[in-house]
Write an enzyme that holds these catalytic residues in place. Structure first.
Site, PDB file in Angstrom:
ATOM      1  N   ARG A   1      -1.367  27.721 140.845  1.00  0.00           N
ATOM      2  CA  ARG A   1      -0.291  26.877 139.128  1.00  0.00           C
ATOM      3  C   ARG A   1      -0.022  25.652 139.227  1.00  0.00           C
ATOM      4  O   ARG A   1       0.821  25.198 139.727  1.00  0.00           O
ATOM      5  CB  ARG A   1       0.716  28.097 139.171  1.00  0.00           C
ATOM      6  CG  ARG A   1       0.585  29.258 138.719  1.00  0.00           C
ATOM      7  CD  ARG A   1       1.996  30.734 138.825  1.00  0.00           C
ATOM      8  NE  ARG A   1       2.508  30.252 139.904  1.00  0.00           N
ATOM      9  CZ  ARG A   1       3.672  30.630 140.183  1.00  0.00           C
ATOM     10  NH1 ARG A   1       4.426  31.722 139.339  1.00  0.00           N
ATOM     11  NH2 ARG A   1       4.314  30.991 141.803  1.00  0.00           N
TER      12      ARG A   1
ATOM     13  N   ASP B   1       1.711  22.190 136.962  1.00  0.00           N
ATOM     14  CA  ASP B   1       2.523  22.186 135.968  1.00  0.00           C
ATOM     15  C   ASP B   1       1.767  21.357 134.795  1.00  0.00           C
ATOM     16  O   ASP B   1       1.073  20.882 135.178  1.00  0.00           O
ATOM     17  CB  ASP B   1       3.342  20.614 137.264  1.00  0.00           C
ATOM     18  CG  ASP B   1       3.583  21.423 138.861  1.00  0.00           C
ATOM     19  OD1 ASP B   1       3.740  22.723 138.213  1.00  0.00           O
ATOM     20  OD2 ASP B   1       4.237  20.890 139.751  1.00  0.00           O
TER      21      ASP B   1
ATOM     22  N   TYR C   1      -7.311  19.559 146.169  1.00  0.00           N
ATOM     23  CA  TYR C   1      -7.033  18.699 144.894  1.00  0.00           C
ATOM     24  C   TYR C   1      -6.919  16.643 145.414  1.00  0.00           C
ATOM     25  O   TYR C   1      -7.679  16.868 146.442  1.00  0.00           O
ATOM     26  CB  TYR C   1      -5.808  18.623 144.986  1.00  0.00           C
ATOM     27  CG  TYR C   1      -4.696  19.873 144.493  1.00  0.00           C
ATOM     28  CD1 TYR C   1      -4.550  20.287 143.096  1.00  0.00           C
ATOM     29  CD2 TYR C   1      -4.657  20.856 145.027  1.00  0.00           C
ATOM     30  CE1 TYR C   1      -3.908  21.350 142.698  1.00  0.00           C
ATOM     31  CE2 TYR C   1      -3.808  22.305 144.562  1.00  0.00           C
ATOM     32  CZ  TYR C   1      -3.633  21.966 143.565  1.00  0.00           C
ATOM     33  OH  TYR C   1      -3.069  22.779 142.623  1.00  0.00           O
TER      34      TYR C   1
ATOM     35  N   ARG D   1       2.291  15.839 144.473  1.00  0.00           N
ATOM     36  CA  ARG D   1       3.130  14.626 143.755  1.00  0.00           C
ATOM     37  C   ARG D   1       3.655  13.822 144.524  1.00  0.00           C
ATOM     38  O   ARG D   1       4.369  12.539 145.178  1.00  0.00           O
ATOM     39  CB  ARG D   1       3.375  14.745 142.642  1.00  0.00           C
ATOM     40  CG  ARG D   1       2.435  15.255 142.077  1.00  0.00           C
ATOM     41  CD  ARG D   1       2.845  16.205 140.947  1.00  0.00           C
ATOM     42  NE  ARG D   1       3.826  15.940 140.154  1.00  0.00           N
ATOM     43  CZ  ARG D   1       4.650  15.508 138.770  1.00  0.00           C
ATOM     44  NH1 ARG D   1       4.238  17.031 138.772  1.00  0.00           N
ATOM     45  NH2 ARG D   1       5.831  15.309 138.466  1.00  0.00           N
TER      46      ARG D   1
END
Length: 264
Positions: free
Chosen positions: A49, A51, A109, A196
């Protein structure tokens, strides 16, 4: 019947993946498009999921349906009813024990950071930005302490719902391509805001605010308040999910390699 789909989307057009009452999420618009083709309500389950503002080039999801449709209907048909900022790449029928999230062995990622004096224009919302010249060699060296199995509490959002902060980082690299710096992460799974938060701290190292050894110190401290603030979502892309070979997904259900985003 259970169907798995591959999805790409521009995250700055949505308020995250997970469904919300206002219906402005990737899940909401895809479920609506799928329901139009299926002629019945459809519930999607995804591999990860994302953001608000986070993009995907290789998200994987599955849904159950009683509708008998050609596989192309779940691709081109769904895309004809979905916004231009999201698209289904492929669809395959899978066994009922396939689960987009729990069957996945790892995720990949990529964070794309524009490192130049002026902010992005054309790429606004698609890349992160740091205006001061960053030391990529120092950042890459600092990132190597993340390899292996660790408690990533120092890089975990306070609202993270994961039962354990322990993750296995298979690979990590930081490379420069002209004005673009690319961070690649491959792990079994990631915590909320983990990437992040890692990028934010690595940028601090790149600026010279902290030495290379600071990342290892943060990792050992297991205290979020010691690390850098959460970096912007703009340059973050989910770009691969790995599954056991038994599943008939593209590339044998193994690794969907990260694309060369903005890199020549």
């Amino acid at each position: 019947m259970r169907v798995a789909i591959g999805v790409e989307y521009a995250g700055n057009a949505f308020e995250g993946w997970q469904t919300q009452p206002h219906r402005r999420t990737v899940q909401d618009v895809l479920e609506a498009a799928l329901a139009t083709i299926a002629g019945e309500s459809v519930k999607l389950v995804c591999a990860g999921r994302t953001d608000t503002g986070v993009h995907a080039t290789a998200q994987v999801a599955h849904f159950d349906t009683s509708a008998d449709r050609p596989l192309e209907a779940w691709v081109r048909g769904v895309n004809s009813h979905a916004p231009a900022s999201v698209g289904v790449l492929w669809a395959v029928v899978v066994d009922d024990d396939f689960h987009a999230r729990f069957s996945a062995m790892s995720r990949r990622y990529r964070y794309v950071l524009l490192n130049r004096r002026v902010r992005p224009g054309v790429l606004d919302g698609r890349v992160g930005w740091a205006h001061g010249l960053l030391n990529v060699a120092a950042m890459n060296e600092a990132a190597q302490c993340l390899l292996g199995v660790h408690d990533f509490t120092s890089f975990r959002a306070a609202q993270c719902q994961a039962k354990s902060p322990v993750r296995h980082m298979h690979s990590v690299s930081v490379k420069r391509f002209g004005e673009v710096i690319v961070f690649d992460f491959h792990a079994n799974a990631f915590l909320h805001h983990m990437i992040r938060n890692l990028v934010g701290s690595l940028v601090y190292v790149g600026k010279g605010r902290y030495p290379v050894t600071w990342m290892a110190e943060l990792l050992a401290a297991r205290q979020r308040s010691l690390a850098a603030p959460t970096f912007a979502p703009d340059g973050l892309y989910l770009c691969g999910v790995e599954y056991p070979e038994r599943w008939p997904l593209p590339d044998g259900g193994r690794i969907i390699a990260p694309p060369q985003l903005l890199v020549t």
